[in-house]
Design a protein around this motif. Structure first.
Motif: not given
Length: 420
Positions: A364, A368, A371-372, A375, A383, A387-388, A403, A406-407, A410
């Motif tokens: 993960h 992550a 994703a960061h 984004e 992203a 995140w998902r 997380l 965060r998804a 976005c």
């Protein structure tokens, strides 16, 4: 009835003490470890009903010693039957008397660590055995630390105990030639124990404070014994600097608060000062090692007023040193974040490609970080997917919820750019 948190923590702290006493007295690690586990089960069943004994350590020692005697006698009887032997087994040849229930316990934890790091065992087995038998982690938690299935780890631990018995390992200091190598494994065990406590691999809580406390206590003790060992000082500094952020790392709802969003007023400044001093002394007096470099990175973060004013070029340079000293995909993953902060998210994403396969392929943390960076580059739709995916793979619930938020953020505004 179930144990309350304080009593459960007490059992976790006492179990290695009891194990050390049995191994020191009787010499058979495998049988002693089984006996201690049976004593812990007995405590879990009896203490909620009868209350915690006046001398809980003595209670566990007594019960574990009796279980040890029972196991030895049972095994001896089985052996006699198989050999058709009829002579009686001398009772006093089996074990010494159980320890005094009121005597203050002796701390054998580090000696146990060194025993588990016996040269008859390969390094992965040394780590697994010490984490399980001495560190207090469950087999599932040890498996998560090694990124292997729980069944595989269980078999590895059983084989490790068998090999210790076959090698005739005894409760004694290692030979001088083995000392450095075995201490390196001990440090790695303490590091893994701390990491499991700081970010639990599974469960409803973000962290396990009992593990971080024990890892810090043991590392302090190791540093007291070896005050001139730079890597031990570096490991203690790393733990102090990391744990200093603990209060700010958990929000009111119990969920993860990432470093960039933490209220640094909640950071433990006394721990930071101690950690920074340890880093400075160790780097000035000995060649840098991986733990010292990681501690130096943590010190740079600790001394910065916020994320934007952090000395990211220095952090990037330190990660480059770390990768030269101890190449590993986690260091590369962290360097990708630093590259993104210094040279832009696209450069970080390019570096992230180096860990797309291997142990972190479906971890993960890799998703992550991706994703960061996505984004930050303004690709919020991609992203959100990352995140998902990270949330699907996350072990503990608070991190998973973070997380997912965060998804969702976005997804709510996929066209907004946050390009640096």
């Amino acid at each position: 009835m179930s144990l309350d948190e304080a009593t459960a923590d007490l059992l976790r702290r006492l179990a290695p003490q009891v194990l050390g006493t049995l191994v020191r007295r009787y010499g058979d690690f495998a049988t002693a470890e089984d006996a201690v586990q049976e004593a812990l089960v007995a405590a879990v069943e009896a203490w909620p009903r009868e209350g915690v004994p006046e001398h809980p350590s003595g209670w566990l020692h007594t019960v574990a010693a009796r279980r040890y005697v029972d196991q030895v006698r049972t095994e001896a009887a089985r052996t006699r039957r198989e050999r058709n032997a009829h002579d009686a087994l001398p009772r006093d040849a089996l074990v010494a008397p159980p320890p005094d229930a009121t005597a203050p316990p002796r701390d054998d934890l580090l000696e146990l660590f060194l025993l588990c790091c016996h040269p008859a065992l390969p390094a992965p087995a040394q780590l697994a055995l010490t984490l399980r038998a001495v560190g207090g982690l469950t087999t599932a938690e040890v498996a998560a630390a090694f990124l292997v299935p729980e069944k595989t780890m269980g078999q590895r631990i059983v084989r490790a105990k068998q090999r210790l018995r076959e090698a005739g390992a005894r409760f004694a200091p290692p030979q001088a030639a083995d000392r450095g190598r075995r201490l390196a494994v001990v440090r790695q065990v303490l590091y893994l124990m701390f990491n499991e406590g700081y970010s639990a691999s599974s469960g409803p809580e973000l962290r396990r404070a009992d593990l971080t406390r024990q890892a810090l206590r043991l590392t302090r003790r190791l540093h007291e014994r070896l005050p001139d060992d730079g890597e031990t000082a570096g490991l203690l500094a790393l733990m102090l600097l990391t744990e200093a952020r603990a209060a700010a790392r958990v929000g009111p709802d119990g969920d993860l608060v990432p470093l960039a969003d933490q209220d640094r007023r909640w950071w433990d400044r006394a721990a930071i000062a101690e950690g920074c001093a340890l880093v400075a002394r160790s780097l000035a007096s000995s060649p840098p090692g991986p733990y010292q470099v990681q501690a130096a990175i943590a010190a740079v973060h600790a001394e910065a007023p916020n994320t934007e004013e952090t000395d990211w070029p220095q952090i990037l340079a330190l990660y480059e040193v770390l990768e030269r000293l101890a190449p590993n995909p986690v260091a590369t993953l962290n360097r990708a974040v630093a590259v993104g902060m210094v040279h832009g998210p696209q450069a970080g994403l390019a570096l992230l490609g180096e860990v797309e396969s291997g142990l972190l392929a479906d971890h993960h943390r890799r998703h992550a970080v991706r994703a960061h960076l996505l984004e930050s580059a303004g690709d919020r739709a991609a992203a959100a997917v990352a995140w998902r995916r990270a949330a699907d793979l996350a072990g503990n619930d608070p991190e998973r919820r973070h997380l997912l938020r965060r998804a969702a953020r976005c997804e709510s505004d996929p066209g907004h750019s946050t390009d640096r």
